[in-house]
Design a protein around this motif. Structure first.
Motif, PDB file in Angstrom:
ATOM      1  N   VAL A  62       0.806  -1.219   0.000  1.00 31.75           N
ATOM      2  CA  VAL A  62       0.000   0.000   0.000  1.00 31.75           C
ATOM      3  C   VAL A  62       0.847   1.282   0.000  1.00 31.75           C
ATOM      4  O   VAL A  62       0.323   2.359  -0.297  1.00 31.75           O
ATOM      5  N   ARG A 145      -8.244   1.517   3.700  1.00 28.51           N
ATOM      6  CA  ARG A 145      -9.585   1.137   3.279  1.00 28.51           C
ATOM      7  C   ARG A 145      -9.577  -0.157   2.495  1.00 28.51           C
ATOM      8  O   ARG A 145      -8.725  -0.371   1.622  1.00 28.51           O
ATOM      9  N   GLU A 147     -10.869  -2.317  -0.416  1.00 31.92           N
ATOM     10  CA  GLU A 147     -11.420  -1.975  -1.727  1.00 31.92           C
ATOM     11  C   GLU A 147     -11.915  -3.198  -2.478  1.00 31.92           C
ATOM     12  O   GLU A 147     -12.317  -3.091  -3.641  1.00 31.92           O
ATOM     13  N   ALA A 153      -6.113  -0.004   0.202  1.00 33.45           N
ATOM     14  CA  ALA A 153      -5.284   1.137  -0.171  1.00 33.45           C
ATOM     15  C   ALA A 153      -5.175   2.076   1.018  1.00 33.45           C
ATOM     16  O   ALA A 153      -6.056   2.124   1.882  1.00 33.45           O
ATOM     17  N   TYR A 155      -4.861   5.970   2.361  1.00 32.01           N
ATOM     18  CA  TYR A 155      -5.264   7.296   1.905  1.00 32.01           C
ATOM     19  C   TYR A 155      -4.853   8.373   2.907  1.00 32.01           C
ATOM     20  O   TYR A 155      -4.791   8.129   4.114  1.00 32.01           O
ATOM     21  N   ASP A 162      -9.326  13.167  -0.956  1.00 30.45           N
ATOM     22  CA  ASP A 162      -8.557  11.964  -0.661  1.00 30.45           C
ATOM     23  C   ASP A 162      -7.504  11.737  -1.734  1.00 30.45           C
ATOM     24  O   ASP A 162      -7.796  11.810  -2.940  1.00 30.45           O
ATOM     25  N   LYS A 164      -4.612   8.780  -2.771  1.00 30.04           N
ATOM     26  CA  LYS A 164      -4.124   7.430  -2.496  1.00 30.04           C
ATOM     27  C   LYS A 164      -2.600   7.452  -2.467  1.00 30.04           C
ATOM     28  O   LYS A 164      -1.942   7.892  -3.409  1.00 30.04           O
ATOM     29  N   THR A 188       1.333  10.293  -5.207  1.00 29.38           N
ATOM     30  CA  THR A 188      -0.014   9.846  -4.856  1.00 29.38           C
ATOM     31  C   THR A 188      -0.852   9.762  -6.134  1.00 29.38           C
ATOM     32  O   THR A 188      -0.390  10.105  -7.225  1.00 29.38           O
ATOM     33  N   PRO A 191      -8.136   9.475  -6.774  1.00 28.52           N
ATOM     34  CA  PRO A 191      -9.102   8.425  -7.143  1.00 28.52           C
ATOM     35  C   PRO A 191     -10.262   8.947  -7.983  1.00 28.52           C
ATOM     36  O   PRO A 191     -10.941   8.156  -8.646  1.00 28.52           O
TER      37      PRO A 191
END
Length: 210
Positions: A62, A145, A147, A153, A155, A162, A164, A188, A191
């Motif tokens: 992650v 979180r 998914e 993932a 965040y 947000d 990622k 990052t 999303p």
């Protein structure tokens, strides 16, 4: 300087900078080291900070962190139960990938785990995921979180949006007596758009002093 002492100082310098940099915001004037967000640049493809360094691709990865000093990389992975749900006892774990050697996994040293890179987690709800706080940045919150089955993932929220987390890269000046962090690049993705976002953060006063 003895090699072991230099390695310890380099690790602690990385911990100090990572601790104040993850929020991706300009620091308060009194913060040490001082960080300034220089730019946030979108891109269609994920930039590569250092072509000579391998990017890890570990199962359930992650986030990872690299430095100019060598290819050794800190990797964080999500952990799941047999049903593919995040493991409530330890949903995220970190370790070293020793790419400067054979690429083997090595656990954090005690000071790295206790003072910096070890993670504490708290379940928010099945929908929201787990709150993650690294020992070196307990006042800053990340969210892990779920998914999908065996998918998660990490965040960070910035200005109500947000991002990622993918990886971070620390530029370290190792020419003096003490290692000095000069820049952080945090990679990052958005999303909402699917585009990547590179946050470039200048660092001053980044030398670690005992």
């Amino acid at each position: 300087m003895w090699p072991r002492r230099r390695r310890i100082l380099q690790a602690l310098a990385a911990i100090v900078v990572l601790a104040v940099a993850l929020p991706i915001i300009p620091p308060a004037a009194h913060a040490k080291p001082r960080l300034t967000l220089v730019s946030s640049t979108p891109s269609v493809t994920l930039p590569v900070a250092e072509n000579k360094f391998r990017h890890p691709a570990d199962l359930h990865q992650v986030f990872f962190l690299q430095r100019t000093t060598n290819a050794n990389t800190i990797v964080y992975v999500a952990q799941f139960d047999e049903n593919g749900t995040l493991d409530s006892s330890q949903p995220i774990v970190g370790y070293w990938r020793r790419f400067a050697g054979a690429g083997h996994i090595m656990e954090f040293r005690w000071y790295e785990r206790v003072f910096g890179f070890g993670a504490r987690t708290r379940l928010l709800s099945a929908r929201e995921g787990y709150e993650v706080r690294f020992n070196g940045i307990r006042d800053q919150k990340l969210i892990l979180r779920q998914e999908g089955p065996f998918q998660a993932a990490l965040y960070k929220q910035q200005n109500g949006q947000d991002f990622k987390m993918i990886y971070g890269f620390l530029d370290i000046d190792d020419s003096g007596l003490l290692p000095k962090v000069t820049r952080l690049r945090l990679y990052t993705s958005d999303p909402n758009t699917g585009r990547y976002m590179t946050h470039t953060i200048a660092v001053s006063g980044g030398a670690f002093r005992e």
